[in-house]
Design an enzyme around this catalytic site. Structure first.
Site, PDB file in Angstrom:
ATOM      1  CG  LEU A  74      -1.828  -1.203   1.392  1.00 53.29           C
ATOM      2  CD1 LEU A  74      -2.789  -0.983   2.555  1.00 53.29           C
ATOM      3  CD2 LEU A  74      -2.591  -1.485   0.103  1.00 53.29           C
ATOM      4  NE  ARG A 118       1.943  14.066  10.883  1.00 52.96           N
ATOM      5  CZ  ARG A 118       2.120  13.012  11.673  1.00 52.96           C
ATOM      6  NH1 ARG A 118       1.342  11.949  11.522  1.00 52.96           N
ATOM      7  NH2 ARG A 118       3.050  13.008  12.589  1.00 52.96           N
ATOM      8  CB  THR A 169      -6.068   0.319   4.797  1.00 52.33           C
ATOM      9  OG1 THR A 169      -7.067   0.138   5.818  1.00 52.33           O
ATOM     10  CG2 THR A 169      -5.038   1.325   5.305  1.00 52.33           C
TER      11      THR A 169
HETATM   12  C1  UD1 Z   1      -3.629   1.784   9.749  1.00 46.70           C
HETATM   13  C2  UD1 Z   1      -4.509   0.709  10.358  1.00 46.70           C
HETATM   14  C3  UD1 Z   1      -4.277   0.667  11.867  1.00 46.70           C
HETATM   15  C4  UD1 Z   1      -2.803   0.435  12.161  1.00 46.70           C
HETATM   16  C5  UD1 Z   1      -1.963   1.473  11.458  1.00 46.70           C
HETATM   17  C6  UD1 Z   1      -0.496   1.152  11.591  1.00 46.70           C
HETATM   18  C7  UD1 Z   1      -6.537   0.577   9.030  1.00 46.70           C
HETATM   19  C8  UD1 Z   1      -7.958   1.018   8.924  1.00 46.70           C
HETATM   20  N1  UD1 Z   1      -5.890   1.033  10.098  1.00 46.70           N
HETATM   21  O1  UD1 Z   1      -3.994   3.023  10.277  1.00 46.70           O
HETATM   22  O2  UD1 Z   1      -5.034  -0.376  12.437  1.00 46.70           O
HETATM   23  O3  UD1 Z   1      -2.588   0.483  13.565  1.00 46.70           O
HETATM   24  O4  UD1 Z   1      -2.266   1.506  10.063  1.00 46.70           O
HETATM   25  O5  UD1 Z   1       0.262   2.225  11.090  1.00 46.70           O
HETATM   26  O6  UD1 Z   1      -6.036  -0.143   8.202  1.00 46.70           O
HETATM   27  N2  UD1 Z   1      -3.087   3.790   2.320  1.00 46.70           N
HETATM   28  C9  UD1 Z   1      -3.462   3.708   1.008  1.00 46.70           C
HETATM   29  N3  UD1 Z   1      -4.693   4.121   0.640  1.00 46.70           N
HETATM   30  C10 UD1 Z   1      -5.582   4.630   1.517  1.00 46.70           C
HETATM   31  C11 UD1 Z   1      -5.195   4.715   2.874  1.00 46.70           C
HETATM   32  C12 UD1 Z   1      -3.940   4.281   3.243  1.00 46.70           C
HETATM   33  O7  UD1 Z   1      -2.676   3.253   0.156  1.00 46.70           O
HETATM   34  O8  UD1 Z   1      -6.690   4.994   1.093  1.00 46.70           O
HETATM   35  C13 UD1 Z   1      -1.755   3.312   2.708  1.00 46.70           C
HETATM   36  C14 UD1 Z   1      -0.874   4.420   3.241  1.00 46.70           C
HETATM   37  O9  UD1 Z   1      -0.098   4.980   2.223  1.00 46.70           O
HETATM   38  C15 UD1 Z   1      -0.017   3.689   4.251  1.00 46.70           C
HETATM   39  C16 UD1 Z   1      -0.911   2.575   4.744  1.00 46.70           C
HETATM   40  O10 UD1 Z   1      -1.909   2.411   3.770  1.00 46.70           O
HETATM   41  O11 UD1 Z   1       1.103   3.106   3.660  1.00 46.70           O
HETATM   42  C17 UD1 Z   1      -1.531   2.901   6.081  1.00 46.70           C
HETATM   43  O12 UD1 Z   1      -2.237   4.089   5.983  1.00 46.70           O
HETATM   44  P1  UD1 Z   1      -2.393   5.059   7.212  1.00 46.70           P
HETATM   45  O13 UD1 Z   1      -3.287   6.187   6.841  1.00 46.70           O
HETATM   46  O14 UD1 Z   1      -1.056   5.382   7.739  1.00 46.70           O
HETATM   47  O15 UD1 Z   1      -3.132   4.099   8.213  1.00 46.70           O
HETATM   48  P2  UD1 Z   1      -3.818   4.457   9.560  1.00 46.70           P
HETATM   49  O16 UD1 Z   1      -5.167   4.957   9.279  1.00 46.70           O
HETATM   50  O17 UD1 Z   1      -2.916   5.281  10.357  1.00 46.70           O
END
Ligand code: UD1
Ligand code: CA
Length: 453
Positions: free
Chosen positions: A6, A13, A77
């Site tokens: 992903l 940020r 995600t």
């Molecule tokens: C996510 C998890 C959370 C976990 C945390 C660890 C979910 C709903 N939550 O949270 O349980 O503790 O990661 O860091 O999965 N990304 C995409 N497309 C999107 C959203 C995210 O590609 O639409 C990718 C981001 O680039 C990143 C990863 O997924 O590499 C995680 O995204 P991020 O927004 O950091 O996750 P959290 O919501 O913080």
């Protein structure tokens, strides 16, 4: 195995024009770190989910083995993994990685993926002193995983839980595809959470196993420049410890940076504030003094590099001395026991054994024989403003100070060039060639004086 990485997140940020996953850690994009580890698992498919502004990602990250799925807009995600579905082979389990979590060990992923079957998925989890912001692992009285609750959706009691979801998980693929179709965005963030598949698994009687990494930093992600800098230090510290264990002497393990691969022989010493980039090999007994930057170089046994030396794409023979303040540019090949001293620049030149250029010189596009002495201030004039030409200096030549060799030009074996010579024609072997005007002294000359007003 299928691997989904992903990498669509915006990385707001970071406050940068560069997509977050392309920011370099130890000189290599974050996503490339993840990909390099992923490839070691020998997956059948790798799918990278990229997003808005991701064309730069497609340009920088290459491989025939890569499938690219665009996610736009980014709805969470779960939505991200949905974009990868067409690329996933149902017969293989799917490992999900984050493009901004660069330091996960291969062994950790192997432990995790060993736990997947059609009846079991597995999560990489970790206990944190401060779990704020992360999804919490909710277990029942028997310690069986029930669900993952995102921080923003969690009850005060759930927020007390310290075991968190790192986001890395491995899931049987046919089930994953089915569970993904059931996701809803009816939650605190209005996103399709991948983490909701855990409750679906539990409901279908699929076990949810967990594995822990050896070290917490393996699961750290990058969201800000501060976290980037912290991960860089962790990476460099790990590498410095490895070098020390291999027997390399580091004046200070906190003051070395390796952005690439540094391979060292026995009894290598590296003083403080050195940067190594690309592929660097230091053979037995090599000493690197403080403040050197060395990139794509091979330095043979016993050579000493003095402080503030910059080496780029060069080969340095055994028993040499280079620096202080020397610059070896691409295409430099020094044979054994060559001395390159302060403020000497060498480019695209081969210098044979026992030759010396100890002070203030430019040697470019030259073939220099053995036992040659290049005096201070010597310059190979290799460029006429349009084309470059080579200079040949044969064995045993002595070049006096402040000499210009206007290429193309050849200095024959054993020749001597007088100081101050501007050499525009070949100098014959074994003879003194000098182009200086004769020195004169004016007997009755008077120094001008200030006139009285
Ligand atoms: C996510 C998890 C959370 C976990 C945390 C660890 C979910 C709903 N939550 O949270 O349980 O503790 O990661 O860091 O999965 N990304 C995409 N497309 C999107 C959203 C995210 O590609 O639409 C990718 C981001 O680039 C990143 C990863 O997924 O590499 C995680 O995204 P991020 O927004 O950091 O996750 P959290 O919501 O913080
Ligand atoms: Ca995150």
């Amino acid at each position: 195995m299928n691997i989904v990485i992903l990498a669509a997140g915006m990385g707001k940020r970071m406050r940068s024009a560069l997509p977050k996953v392309l920011h370099p850690l130890a000189g290599k994009p974050l996503l490339q770190h993840v990909l390099d580890t992923a490839r070691q698992l020998k997956p059948t498919r790798i799918c990278i989910v990229y997003g808005h502004g991701g064309e730069a990602v497609l340009q920088q990250i290459k491989g025939d083995d890569l499938h690219w799925a665009k996610q736009e807009p980014q709805l969470g995600t779960g939505h991200a993994v949905q974009q990868a579905v067409p690329f996933l082979d149902d017969a293989q389990p799917t490992l999900i990685l984050y493009g901004d979590v660069p330091l996960t060990r291969l062994s950790t992923l192997q432990t995790l993926t060993a736990q997947v079957s059609t009846a079991q998925m597995a999560l990489l989890t970790v206990e944190l002193d401060d779990p704020t912001g992360y999804g919490r692992i909710v277990r029942d009285a028997n310690d069986t995983v029930q669900q993952i609750v995102e921080h923003k959706d969690a009850t005060p009691a759930q927020r007390m839980l310290s075991e968190i979801n790192t986001g890395i998980m491995v899931v049987p693929t046919a089930q994953l595809k089915r569970w993904l179709t059931r996701l809803s965005n009816n939650n605190a963030q209005g996103e399709y959470y991948l983490t909701d598949i855990v409750a679906s698994a539990v409901a279908e009687g699929v076990t949810v196993a967990t594995a822990a990494p050896q070290d917490e930093w393996e699961t750290l992600g990058v969201n800000s420049r501060l976290q980037m800098a912290e991960l860089e230090r962790i990476y460099q510290n790990n590498l410095a410890e490895e070098l020390l264990e291999q027997g390399v002497a580091l004046a200070d393990p906190a003051r070395i940076d390796v952005r690439g691969t540094l391979t060292c022989g026995r009894d290598v010493f590296i003083d403080v504030n050195c940067v190594f980039e690309g592929e660097v090999v230091l053979s037995d007994g090599v000493q690197i003094a403080a403040n050197c930057v060395i990139r794509n170089a091979h330095i043979d046994a016993g050579t000493q590099i003095a402080p503030f030396t910059h080496i780029d794409d060069a080969r340095v023979g055994a028993g040499g001395k280079v620096g202080p303040f020397a610059r070896l540019r691409p295409g430099t090949v020094l044979a054994e026991d060559v001395h390159i001293g302060n403020f000497v620049e060498v480019k695209n030149s081969a210098i044979a054994a026992h030759s010396k250029a100890n002070h203030l010189a430019y040697v470019g596009d030259a073939d220099v024989g053995s036992n040659v002495n290049i005096g201070a201030g010597t310059i190979t004039c290799n460029y006429d403003g349009a084309n470059k030409f080579r200079t040949t200096i044969e064995d045993d030549v002595f070049i006096g100070s402040d000499t210009q060799l206007v290429a193309p030009v050849r200095v024959g074996k054993g020749a001597t060039l007088g100081a101050g010579t501007t050499l525009t024609k070949d100098a014959p072997a074994g003879k003194l060639t000098v182009s200086r005007t004769k020195q004169v002294t004016l007997e009755n000359w008077q120094r001008p004086r200030k006139q009285d007003k």
